[in-house]
Design a protein around this motif. Structure first.
Motif, PDB file in Angstrom:
ATOM      1  N   ALA A   1       0.850  -1.191   0.000  1.00  0.00           N
ATOM      2  CA  ALA A   1       0.000   0.000   0.000  1.00  0.00           C
ATOM      3  C   ALA A   1       0.884   1.238   0.000  1.00  0.00           C
ATOM      4  O   ALA A   1       1.856   1.314   0.753  1.00  0.00           O
ATOM      5  N   LEU A   2       0.543   2.208  -0.858  1.00  0.00           N
ATOM      6  CA  LEU A   2       1.311   3.441  -0.963  1.00  0.00           C
ATOM      7  C   LEU A   2       0.505   4.597  -0.401  1.00  0.00           C
ATOM      8  O   LEU A   2      -0.718   4.661  -0.576  1.00  0.00           O
ATOM      9  N   SER A   3       1.176   5.518   0.281  1.00  0.00           N
ATOM     10  CA  SER A   3       0.549   6.742   0.769  1.00  0.00           C
ATOM     11  C   SER A   3       1.433   7.923   0.386  1.00  0.00           C
ATOM     12  O   SER A   3       2.485   8.142   0.990  1.00  0.00           O
ATOM     13  N   GLU A   4       1.004   8.660  -0.625  1.00  0.00           N
ATOM     14  CA  GLU A   4       1.769   9.841  -1.057  1.00  0.00           C
ATOM     15  C   GLU A   4       1.783  10.895   0.048  1.00  0.00           C
ATOM     16  O   GLU A   4       2.779  11.593   0.235  1.00  0.00           O
ATOM     17  N   ALA A   5       0.674  11.012   0.773  1.00  0.00           N
ATOM     18  CA  ALA A   5       0.589  12.025   1.828  1.00  0.00           C
ATOM     19  C   ALA A   5       1.621  11.773   2.918  1.00  0.00           C
ATOM     20  O   ALA A   5       2.237  12.711   3.440  1.00  0.00           O
ATOM     21  N   GLU A   6       1.810  10.506   3.270  1.00  0.00           N
ATOM     22  CA  GLU A   6       2.759  10.169   4.332  1.00  0.00           C
ATOM     23  C   GLU A   6       4.122   9.755   3.794  1.00  0.00           C
ATOM     24  O   GLU A   6       5.018   9.432   4.574  1.00  0.00           O
ATOM     25  N   ARG A   7       4.239   9.732   2.446  1.00  0.00           N
ATOM     26  CA  ARG A   7       5.495   9.335   1.801  1.00  0.00           C
ATOM     27  C   ARG A   7       5.913   7.939   2.252  1.00  0.00           C
ATOM     28  O   ARG A   7       7.093   7.661   2.476  1.00  0.00           O
ATOM     29  N   SER A   8       4.935   7.017   2.358  1.00  0.00           N
ATOM     30  CA  SER A   8       5.231   5.703   2.915  1.00  0.00           C
ATOM     31  C   SER A   8       4.750   4.583   2.017  1.00  0.00           C
ATOM     32  O   SER A   8       3.831   4.745   1.205  1.00  0.00           O
ATOM     33  N   VAL A   9       5.380   3.418   2.199  1.00  0.00           N
ATOM     34  CA  VAL A   9       4.994   2.182   1.526  1.00  0.00           C
ATOM     35  C   VAL A   9       4.918   1.108   2.601  1.00  0.00           C
ATOM     36  O   VAL A   9       5.819   0.982   3.439  1.00  0.00           O
ATOM     37  N   SER A  10       3.842   0.309   2.590  1.00  0.00           N
ATOM     38  CA  SER A  10       3.627  -0.677   3.647  1.00  0.00           C
ATOM     39  C   SER A  10       3.140  -1.984   3.047  1.00  0.00           C
ATOM     40  O   SER A  10       2.307  -1.989   2.129  1.00  0.00           O
ATOM     41  N   VAL A  11       3.645  -3.109   3.581  1.00  0.00           N
ATOM     42  CA  VAL A  11       3.223  -4.413   3.081  1.00  0.00           C
ATOM     43  C   VAL A  11       3.304  -5.435   4.211  1.00  0.00           C
ATOM     44  O   VAL A  11       4.172  -5.352   5.093  1.00  0.00           O
ATOM     45  N   ALA A  12       2.356  -6.403   4.234  1.00  0.00           N
ATOM     46  CA  ALA A  12       2.385  -7.494   5.206  1.00  0.00           C
ATOM     47  C   ALA A  12       3.486  -8.482   4.828  1.00  0.00           C
ATOM     48  O   ALA A  12       3.652  -8.810   3.648  1.00  0.00           O
ATOM     49  N   VAL A  13       4.216  -8.954   5.845  1.00  0.00           N
ATOM     50  CA  VAL A  13       5.329  -9.861   5.583  1.00  0.00           C
ATOM     51  C   VAL A  13       5.248 -11.068   6.524  1.00  0.00           C
ATOM     52  O   VAL A  13       5.211 -10.909   7.743  1.00  0.00           O
ATOM     53  N   PRO A  14       5.221 -12.285   5.979  1.00  0.00           N
ATOM     54  CA  PRO A  14       5.155 -13.477   6.828  1.00  0.00           C
ATOM     55  C   PRO A  14       6.453 -13.750   7.584  1.00  0.00           C
ATOM     56  O   PRO A  14       6.446 -14.364   8.643  1.00  0.00           O
ATOM     57  N   ASP A  15       7.592 -13.291   7.018  1.00  0.00           N
ATOM     58  CA  ASP A  15       8.896 -13.461   7.661  1.00  0.00           C
ATOM     59  C   ASP A  15       9.464 -12.068   7.937  1.00  0.00           C
ATOM     60  O   ASP A  15      10.248 -11.530   7.141  1.00  0.00           O
ATOM     61  N   PRO A  16       9.079 -11.452   9.060  1.00  0.00           N
ATOM     62  CA  PRO A  16       9.423 -10.048   9.303  1.00  0.00           C
ATOM     63  C   PRO A  16      10.919  -9.754   9.268  1.00  0.00           C
ATOM     64  O   PRO A  16      11.350  -8.822   8.573  1.00  0.00           O
ATOM     65  N   ILE A  17      11.715 -10.509   9.989  1.00  0.00           N
ATOM     66  CA  ILE A  17      13.146 -10.222  10.059  1.00  0.00           C
ATOM     67  C   ILE A  17      13.804 -10.450   8.709  1.00  0.00           C
ATOM     68  O   ILE A  17      14.633  -9.640   8.254  1.00  0.00           O
ATOM     69  N   GLY A  18      13.431 -11.535   8.031  1.00  0.00           N
ATOM     70  CA  GLY A  18      13.989 -11.806   6.715  1.00  0.00           C
ATOM     71  C   GLY A  18      13.653 -10.715   5.714  1.00  0.00           C
ATOM     72  O   GLY A  18      14.510 -10.279   4.934  1.00  0.00           O
ATOM     73  N   ALA A  19      12.397 -10.251   5.748  1.00  0.00           N
ATOM     74  CA  ALA A  19      11.984  -9.201   4.818  1.00  0.00           C
ATOM     75  C   ALA A  19      12.690  -7.895   5.118  1.00  0.00           C
ATOM     76  O   ALA A  19      13.119  -7.181   4.202  1.00  0.00           O
ATOM     77  N   LEU A  20      12.817  -7.564   6.406  1.00  0.00           N
ATOM     78  CA  LEU A  20      13.502  -6.335   6.796  1.00  0.00           C
ATOM     79  C   LEU A  20      14.953  -6.345   6.304  1.00  0.00           C
ATOM     80  O   LEU A  20      15.442  -5.359   5.740  1.00  0.00           O
ATOM     81  N   THR A  21      15.615  -7.468   6.507  1.00  0.00           N
ATOM     82  CA  THR A  21      17.011  -7.580   6.086  1.00  0.00           C
ATOM     83  C   THR A  21      17.140  -7.469   4.574  1.00  0.00           C
ATOM     84  O   THR A  21      18.016  -6.754   4.059  1.00  0.00           O
ATOM     85  N   ALA A  22      16.259  -8.167   3.850  1.00  0.00           N
ATOM     86  CA  ALA A  22      16.324  -8.163   2.391  1.00  0.00           C
ATOM     87  C   ALA A  22      16.063  -6.771   1.816  1.00  0.00           C
ATOM     88  O   ALA A  22      16.761  -6.315   0.901  1.00  0.00           O
TER      89      ALA A  22
END
Length: 317
Positions: free
Chosen positions: A260-281
């Motif tokens: 999900a993109l929010s131009e107003a907040e300048r943010s991008v957000s997505v659900a991740v089943p493997d949080p630490i792995g996704a953060l690192t990648a």
């Protein structure tokens, strides 16, 4: 009917106002000694439910019991076992805090000495002893609401209904009321509250029932409701000049889902089943591709997101 372990129960609760259906088959079960939240959009039927349970409105169909008593067949017994605090405070600004509570005690047919004794007890319980001889017109919003809660507890009811208890209060006032509600629950009072504040429900409630258009959507714990909308989320906030699309493409490739993109907040957000792995990648790829970001982090879904997800699904169906 209810059992000793169940303070409030409804089966197929239905109410209509001419051509408008306010409630249609609402089922509810509140264990004794717990705080139960009733959530829903405006017009969902929350206040109507409370009014029926408090014997202020007659139900059209279904059954309801409070403290073991049928609200339709034994309304007087129900009223002896409940307290009710509405959206507006019922205290008198011309009387002192003690005089207010004594007056309510007398209205509940306590003799003068018993009413004064109960007033003094409640002023202590609700941390208002220092304001005994002050009038509510000089109180903060939180203090007024605590005095209102104290008035609803004159007869030490086993069940307390709170309809939007912190509407209009500042953050400090809300925290004061939250503490008072927690204290009541810890001493065995069953609390059923309606609220529009999702953080309030998250902090106070053992379980939450979500209703919309007068019907049940779901019942669960606050944590359970959050889990229903998926995994932890990875959020990236882009720097001022950084386009969001390259970040979104990167996160989609890592998470396997469209973010999900929010131009107003300048943010991008997505659900991740493997949080630490996704953060690192994502962190590794951001550096490799030279993307300019201001923040990167993991967070759990909020109750606000769960509520919006559930009610939007219902309205889309």
């Amino acid at each position: 009917m209810t059992t000793p372990s169940t303070a409030v129960r409804t089966v197929g609760l239905t109410k209509r106002y001419r051509d408008k259906v306010a409630l249609e088959g609402v089922d509810l079960e509140v264990p004794s000694g717990t705080v139960h939240g009733l959530l829903g959009p405006n017009g969902a039927g929350k206040t109507t439910t409370v009014r029926i349970l408090a014997t202020l409105t007659r139900l059209d169909a279904g059954d309801a019991w409070v403290a073991g008593h049928d609200v339709r067949a034994r309304p007087r017994q129900v009223r002896r076992n409940i307290g009710l605090t509405g959206q507006k405070t019922a205290v008198d600004d011309l009387l002192t805090a003690r005089q207010n509570l004594t007056m309510f005690g007398r209205l509940f047919r306590l003799d003068k000495r018993a009413a004064q004794r109960r007033a003094d007890e409640l002023l202590e319980v609700f941390s208002l002893a220092d304001a005994t001889d002050r009038t509510p017109k000089n109180f903060s919003g939180g203090m007024r609401r605590r005095l209102d809660l104290a008035a609803s507890m004159i007869l030490a009811p086993s069940v307390l209904f709170l309809d939007e208890p912190t509407t209009g209060l500042d953050p400090a006032g809300r925290r004061e009321v939250w503490q008072a509600v927690r204290d009541l629950a810890e001493h065995g009072t069953t609390v059923l509250l309606t609220t529009h504040y999702l953080d309030e429900a998250d902090r106070l409630c053992d379980r939450i029932s979500v209703i919309d258009r007068g019907t049940n959507l779901i019942e669960d714990t606050p944590a359970g409701l959050k889990r229903r909308i998926g995994d932890e989320r990875l959020d990236v906030v882009a720097a001022e000049e950084q386009p969001l699309r390259p970040i979104a493409d990167l996160m989609a490739s890592v998470a396997g889902a469209e973010p999900a993109l929010s131009e107003a907040e300048r943010s991008v957000s997505v659900a991740v089943p493997d949080p630490i792995g996704a953060l690192t990648a994502v962190a590794t790829e951001v550096r490799r591709q030279g993307l300019d970001i201001a923040d990167l982090g993991l967070r759990r879904p909020t109750l606000d997101e769960a509520f919006l997800h559930l009610t939007s699904q219902e309205r889309a169906s």
